[in-house]
Design a protein around this motif. Structure first.
Motif, PDB file in Angstrom:
ATOM      1  N   GLU A 362      11.463 -10.730  18.880  1.00 54.20           N
ATOM      2  CA  GLU A 362      12.257  -9.498  18.873  1.00 54.20           C
ATOM      3  C   GLU A 362      11.364  -8.346  18.431  1.00 54.20           C
ATOM      4  N   TYR A 363      11.475  -7.210  19.097  1.00 53.71           N
ATOM      5  CA  TYR A 363      10.560  -6.095  18.841  1.00 53.71           C
ATOM      6  C   TYR A 363      10.613  -5.594  17.404  1.00 53.71           C
ATOM      7  N   TYR A 364      11.778  -5.682  16.764  1.00 54.86           N
ATOM      8  CA  TYR A 364      11.940  -5.093  15.430  1.00 54.86           C
ATOM      9  C   TYR A 364      11.329  -5.949  14.319  1.00 54.86           C
ATOM     10  N   PHE A 365      11.013  -7.219  14.622  1.00 51.87           N
ATOM     11  CA  PHE A 365      10.452  -8.075  13.573  1.00 51.87           C
ATOM     12  C   PHE A 365       9.052  -7.629  13.148  1.00 51.87           C
ATOM     13  N   SER A 366       8.348  -6.907  14.024  1.00 48.78           N
ATOM     14  CA  SER A 366       6.992  -6.473  13.664  1.00 48.78           C
ATOM     15  C   SER A 366       6.998  -5.498  12.488  1.00 48.78           C
ATOM     16  N   GLY A 367       8.137  -4.862  12.260  1.00 47.27           N
ATOM     17  CA  GLY A 367       8.212  -3.934  11.135  1.00 47.27           C
ATOM     18  C   GLY A 367       9.305  -4.271  10.152  1.00 47.27           C
ATOM     19  N   HIS A 368      10.069  -5.347  10.446  1.00 45.70           N
ATOM     20  CA  HIS A 368      11.246  -5.656   9.597  1.00 45.70           C
ATOM     21  C   HIS A 368      11.418  -7.161   9.408  1.00 45.70           C
ATOM     22  N   TYR A 369      10.674  -7.877   8.728  1.00 46.12           N
ATOM     23  CA  TYR A 369       9.440  -7.492   8.013  1.00 46.12           C
ATOM     24  C   TYR A 369       8.406  -8.485   8.477  1.00 46.12           C
ATOM     25  N   PRO A 370       7.142  -8.121   8.672  1.00 46.90           N
ATOM     26  CA  PRO A 370       6.159  -9.008   9.300  1.00 46.90           C
ATOM     27  C   PRO A 370       6.041 -10.374   8.630  1.00 46.90           C
ATOM     28  N   ASN A 371       6.062 -10.407   7.306  1.00 48.73           N
ATOM     29  CA  ASN A 371       5.889 -11.677   6.588  1.00 48.73           C
ATOM     30  C   ASN A 371       7.202 -12.370   6.260  1.00 48.73           C
ATOM     31  N   ASN A 372       8.299 -11.687   6.503  1.00 50.24           N
ATOM     32  CA  ASN A 372       9.618 -12.268   6.224  1.00 50.24           C
ATOM     33  C   ASN A 372      10.627 -11.651   7.184  1.00 50.24           C
TER      34      ASN A 372
END
Length: 461
Positions: A362-372
């Motif tokens: 999902e595109y938003y996981f790269s910033g929300h949040y990369p490690n979690n």
């Protein structure tokens, strides 16, 4: 089973135990689903205080509930009688800060309720089940209270004060119908070593030797007993063979334990609910009792917030959808990356079930949040709203963009949604509200409700 209240109002008068202020308590009927409410009629605005564990403000020498600047103290004996007699909706009007202590038991409250009469109301009574073990432990105070699943309401109390006079006592109650004869008459007790310090601190202004059992837990001279008799306006006092002062005769050999059981019932009434469960309390006191009431209350509130199994949508990966993504795009104007409904599994005149697969890319996981990575709650709500809009457009055969959502309320997010979860979205139509179409939106992962909202929809003209 129906809810109950009293037929007519009844009043009692007397001083409060700690402040000594003469107060009048008027007990009145209340409408269904009211619960127990205290009303301070002596204060400006006559503020009301619901009898629930969330509002407990002090438990030092009794149980006090407070709301804003209003409070009522020593409520446990009154609530024990109210709850044990099966009363569910009562208004307690009181013109002072403390419930009258009377004889230090629940006896006169029980008599008052019988005088008022008890009636069934035209409303069903819900009795909740404790379906897991609940425990409160305070090692510093040496308190342990547990509640276990059971088919009925039961209590057991064990006292151990490491005292020769009151070393070990045990009391139990397997049926609230036995409360009136076996528990209600049991009076409060105090240790002699506590009595004089409390008197000097002006903490028992309404106490006398007629409303408390005094347990002699220290060596005392007759001179000390004479001074105590003078403080309480008694001709004399002495120690009985049972180790208590001769101001009162014990009604049961284990009267102190029975009174502690009475206190537990009264404090647990602050759960605000009827429940089935077995309560086992070792060295209980108002602090531990009310902490257990909070645990039980939260446990029941969690049950109330969980949907019935019959209302949880069932979805398997092999289920054939009613609409795939192509069909959905014919109805909704949304497109990637802002389309959050992958499939529609079912659609009726009152309900739709949609699915959103939450994938790792999902595109938003790269910033929300990369490690979690966590699906933003705003997008969970967006998925519900898109499903709601699809339901309205499909059910009413209207053109696109003909509905808006002027109000979304009671939004609750219950747990995180993470990669790999399958969001099962259920939107149901309920009764119209103020000219709006009212929808109930819910999102599940498996059988667990993770998000919900009430949605008001309006057709755009």
């Amino acid at each position: 089973m129906k809810q109950k209240t009293i037929l007519k109002e009844v009043s009692l008068k007397g001083p409060g135990l700690h402040f000594g202020q003469e107060t009048c308590l008027t007990i009145k009927p209340a409408s269904p689903d009211t619960g127990y409410i205290f009303k301070r009629v002596d204060l400006e605005g006559k503020p009301e205080i619901p009898a629930i564990a969330d509002l407990v403000s002090d438990t030092s020498r009794g149980t006090t509930i407070s709301k804003y600047k209003a409070s009522v103290s020593t409520i446990e004996h009154l609530l024990a009688a109210t709850y044990s007699l099966g009363l569910d909706n009562i208004l307690f009007e009181i013109d002072g800060p403390e419930v009258p202590i009377l004889d230090g038991s629940s006896k006169y409250f029980v008599e008052a309720f019988h005088k008022a009469g008890i009636k069934e109301q035209d409303a069903e009574l819900k009795v909740y089940e404790i379906n897991e073990n609940l425990s409160f432990v305070d090692e510093e105070r040496d308190i342990e209270i547990s509640t276990f699943p059971d088919k009925s309401y039961k209590l057991k109390v064990l006292l151990d004060y490491k005292s020769e006079i009151l070393s070990n006592q045990y009391a139990f109650l397997n049926n609230l119908k036995d409360f009136t004869k076996g528990v209600a008459p049991c009076r409060t007790f105090v240790f002699l070593s506590e009595l004089e310090p409390l008197l000097h601190l002006n903490l028992i202004k309404g106490g006398d030797l007629d409303n408390a059992i005094v347990i002699v837990d220290k060596e005392s001279t007759q001179e000390e007993f004479d001074r105590l008799a003078k403080l309480f306006n008694k001709p004399s006092v002495a120690v009985q063979s049972s180790g208590v002062l001769n101001n009162l005769k014990l009604q049961f050999t284990n009267e102190p334990a029975r009174h502690k059981l009475l206190d537990v019932i009264g404090d647990l009434a602050l759960t605000g609910f009827r429940f089935n469960g077995s309560v086992v309390a070792r060295r209980p006191g108002h602090f531990g009792n009310t902490e257990m009431a909070k645990l039980i209350r939260q446990h029941i509130l969690n049950q109330k917030n969980q949907p019935s199994p019959d209302n949880i949508p069932v979805y398997t990966q092999n289920s054939k959808p009613l609409m795939d993504s192509q069909k959905i795009k014919e109805i909704l104007p949304n497109r990637y990356p802002f389309l959050f409904v992958d499939k529609i599994m079912s659609l009726t005149k009152t309900e739709v079930i949609g699915v959103k697969n939450v994938s790792n890319d999902e595109y938003y996981f790269s910033g929300h949040y990369p490690n979690n990575p966590v699906m933003p709650v705003a997008l969970q709500l967006e998925a519900i709203l898109q499903t709601a809009k699809l339901f309205l457009l499909s059910s009413n055969g209207s053109d696109k963009n003909t509905y808006e959502f002027p109000q979304i309320s009671n939004i609750v997010f219950k747990r995180q949604v993470v990669p790999g979860d399958v969001l099962i979205i259920k939107v149901s139509q309920v009764d119209p509200v103020n000219g709006f179409i009212r929808l109930k939106g819910e999102a599940f992962v498996g059988t667990e409700l993770v998000a919900e909202a009430d949605i008001d929809a309006k057709k755009i003209k």
